[in-house]
Design a protein around this motif. Sequence first.
Motif, short mmCIF file in Angstrom:
data_model
loop_
_atom_site.label_atom_id
_atom_site.label_comp_id
_atom_site.label_asym_id
_atom_site.label_seq_id
_atom_site.Cartn_x
_atom_site.Cartn_y
_atom_site.Cartn_z
N PHE A 1 0.84 -1.19 0.00
CA PHE A 1 0.00 0.00 0.00
C PHE A 1 0.88 1.25 0.00
O PHE A 1 1.98 1.24 0.57
N ALA A 2 0.40 2.28 -0.64
CA ALA A 2 1.06 3.58 -0.54
C ALA A 2 0.92 4.08 0.89
O ALA A 2 0.00 3.70 1.62
N LYS A 3 1.84 4.93 1.29
CA LYS A 3 1.85 5.41 2.68
C LYS A 3 0.50 5.96 3.13
O LYS A 3 0.02 5.63 4.23
N PRO A 4 -0.20 6.80 2.33
CA PRO A 4 -1.49 7.34 2.80
C PRO A 4 -2.57 6.28 2.97
O PRO A 4 -3.54 6.50 3.69
N ASP A 5 -2.40 5.12 2.31
CA ASP A 5 -3.44 4.08 2.35
C ASP A 5 -3.11 2.92 3.28
O ASP A 5 -3.86 1.95 3.33
N CYS A 6 -2.00 3.02 4.00
CA CYS A 6 -1.52 1.82 4.71
C CYS A 6 -2.48 1.33 5.78
O CYS A 6 -2.47 0.15 6.13
N HIS A 7 -3.33 2.23 6.32
CA HIS A 7 -4.29 1.81 7.35
C HIS A 7 -5.73 1.94 6.87
O HIS A 7 -6.65 1.92 7.69
N ASN A 8 -5.92 2.06 5.59
CA ASN A 8 -7.26 2.19 5.01
C ASN A 8 -7.78 0.81 4.64
O ASN A 8 -7.29 0.19 3.69
N PRO A 9 -8.77 0.28 5.36
CA PRO A 9 -9.25 -1.08 5.08
C PRO A 9 -9.91 -1.22 3.72
O PRO A 9 -10.08 -2.33 3.21
N GLU A 10 -10.29 -0.09 3.10
CA GLU A 10 -10.93 -0.14 1.79
C GLU A 10 -9.93 -0.04 0.64
O GLU A 10 -10.28 -0.21 -0.52
N ALA A 11 -8.68 0.24 0.96
CA ALA A 11 -7.67 0.45 -0.10
C ALA A 11 -7.34 -0.87 -0.78
O ALA A 11 -7.26 -1.93 -0.15
N GLU A 12 -7.14 -0.80 -2.08
CA GLU A 12 -6.73 -1.96 -2.86
C GLU A 12 -5.20 -2.06 -2.84
O GLU A 12 -4.51 -1.05 -3.02
N PRO A 13 -4.65 -3.25 -2.64
CA PRO A 13 -3.19 -3.39 -2.62
C PRO A 13 -2.59 -3.14 -4.00
O PRO A 13 -3.26 -3.29 -5.03
N ILE A 14 -1.33 -2.77 -4.01
CA ILE A 14 -0.59 -2.58 -5.26
C ILE A 14 -0.45 -3.94 -5.93
O ILE A 14 0.22 -4.85 -5.40
N ALA A 15 -1.07 -4.10 -7.09
CA ALA A 15 -1.21 -5.42 -7.69
C ALA A 15 0.13 -6.08 -8.01
O ALA A 15 0.30 -7.29 -7.79
N LYS A 16 1.10 -5.31 -8.48
CA LYS A 16 2.36 -5.90 -8.94
C LYS A 16 3.06 -6.66 -7.82
O LYS A 16 3.51 -7.80 -8.02
N THR A 17 3.17 -6.05 -6.65
CA THR A 17 3.86 -6.72 -5.54
C THR A 17 2.95 -7.72 -4.85
O THR A 17 3.41 -8.81 -4.46
N PHE A 18 1.69 -7.42 -4.71
CA PHE A 18 0.76 -8.31 -4.04
C PHE A 18 0.65 -9.64 -4.78
O PHE A 18 0.65 -10.71 -4.18
N ASP A 19 0.59 -9.57 -6.11
CA ASP A 19 0.44 -10.78 -6.92
C ASP A 19 1.68 -11.67 -6.84
O ASP A 19 1.58 -12.90 -6.96
N VAL A 20 2.86 -11.07 -6.66
CA VAL A 20 4.08 -11.87 -6.51
C VAL A 20 3.96 -12.75 -5.27
O VAL A 20 4.27 -13.95 -5.30
N PHE A 21 3.48 -12.18 -4.16
CA PHE A 21 3.33 -12.95 -2.92
C PHE A 21 2.27 -14.04 -3.08
O PHE A 21 2.43 -15.16 -2.57
N LEU A 22 1.19 -13.71 -3.76
CA LEU A 22 0.16 -14.73 -4.02
C LEU A 22 0.72 -15.88 -4.85
O LEU A 22 0.42 -17.06 -4.61
N LYS A 23 1.59 -15.55 -5.81
CA LYS A 23 2.18 -16.58 -6.66
C LYS A 23 3.12 -17.46 -5.85
O LYS A 23 3.14 -18.68 -6.03
N VAL A 24 3.92 -16.85 -4.98
CA VAL A 24 4.81 -17.63 -4.11
C VAL A 24 3.99 -18.61 -3.27
O VAL A 24 4.34 -19.79 -3.14
N LEU A 25 2.89 -18.13 -2.72
CA LEU A 25 2.03 -18.97 -1.89
C LEU A 25 1.41 -20.10 -2.70
O LEU A 25 1.39 -21.26 -2.26
N SER A 26 0.95 -19.80 -3.90
CA SER A 26 0.27 -20.81 -4.71
C SER A 26 1.21 -21.92 -5.17
O SER A 26 0.78 -23.05 -5.40
N LYS A 27 2.50 -21.61 -5.31
CA LYS A 27 3.45 -22.63 -5.73
C LYS A 27 3.72 -23.65 -4.62
O LYS A 27 4.23 -24.74 -4.88
N ARG A 28 3.43 -23.28 -3.38
CA ARG A 28 3.70 -24.17 -2.24
C ARG A 28 2.44 -24.68 -1.56
O ARG A 28 2.48 -25.69 -0.86
#
Length: 429
Positions: free
Chosen positions: A270-297
């Motif tokens: 999340f960008a700094k202004p959105d880090c505590h905003n429960p409605e904010a959408e995560p930055i897809a590029k980095t978030f998807d990398v973590f999801l991919k790591v998880l899905s491989k295991r």
Amino acid sequence: MDQALLERYQQAYKDLDLFPLVEPDDIERFRVDYGLHIMVRLKREIEASVKNGKFIFAGHRGCGKSTLLKRLAIDMQPNHSVVFFSIADLIEMSAITHVNILYAIAIKLLSQASKQSNIRVDEDIKQALLGWNTTVHTQTSSQAIKGEMGLGGDIKVVTAKLQQEKSFRDQIEKTFEKRISDLVGKCDRLAAAIQTATKKPVLVIIDDLDKLDLPLVEHIYRNNIKSLFSPQFRVVFTIPVSAVQEPQVMGALNSEGVVRPHLFPVAKFFAKPDCHNPEAEPIAKTFDVFLKVLSKRLPENLVDPQTAEQMVRKSGGVMRELVRIARECCTECMVQLEIEPDSDSVKINDEILTVALRNLRHDFARQIGSDLYDLLVGVYKTAETPDASSDGFVKLLHGLMVLEYENDALWYDVHPIVVDLLKQKKLIE
């Protein structure tokens, strides 16, 4: 009990333990491109440096440094004679000193040289590193060690002794503490022999020095930096990110020509202004990398998709934390299969994740002294710290309770699981 399902969770638990990725088969199965730009920067600086350049690689525990360094070692191999090793595999972490780091480098260089028939190693080097025919040994102990190792010395026996025997490490300290230049000289001669035979410069990469407790880091990098940086070949060292907050450590590194450490930042969802905003959408590029790591295991039939996303969010952008959360979920599922054997299926869902996060929250709570909660609340509310070099803040950073992020300026946030702890204590809304 569903034995087949239990075995799938057991396999996922094992697969999640494969960090860092070192073996070629594991790299092939599980690697996800992550932190590539950091590795490329380090690679290019090594290539452009003088032959005895020293490099510092820092980052939060578990952010992926070891996997990245192993990939760096593979990428550098065509044009360098690379020696890659984990100091944790050779020496008990609490016993590490600048002397036995240099001795470990020497042993690894000797091991590298011994694998190639065209590399000639002088007998006095073997004798000094393996023979232990020194004035600090009694005749009996010297003969006993030689008898164990056999003619010419046995690197494996010495490596085992280095790892397991305090008395052996003490002998190394006594032998070389006042003869550091002699030990460094043997490292240089070994590197020169390897370089002459291979026609490639030597590059040593030492992993896991970032796992040292801070007092040891200060002693090694502040008080003994000149000795540690003496070898006349390229070396990559690691340090914890919290050490970068220490002006005296950084001053010592700068005095030896380290312009700036290469930092592996925490992945930012999340960008700094959105880090505590429960409605904010995560930055897809980095978030998807973590999801991919998880899905491989963790196969998708073992976890609800929405729960997988929550697992990634709760990691705070630290890869090892994602692994900790996922393994705790797998453990809880295996427990459920044992306790409720008649259950049709057990899957990682929000209920399982809640239990796993509770367990990890307790782990954090045991580490946080009562005097640090106000500091955590301050970091949460301001994304800053009043004193980045204070003992309390460094402890929180070293223990992953506070995470450092990068924009044009540095900013900080509390680990998401610790945020839940602050909410539970009604210290924040």
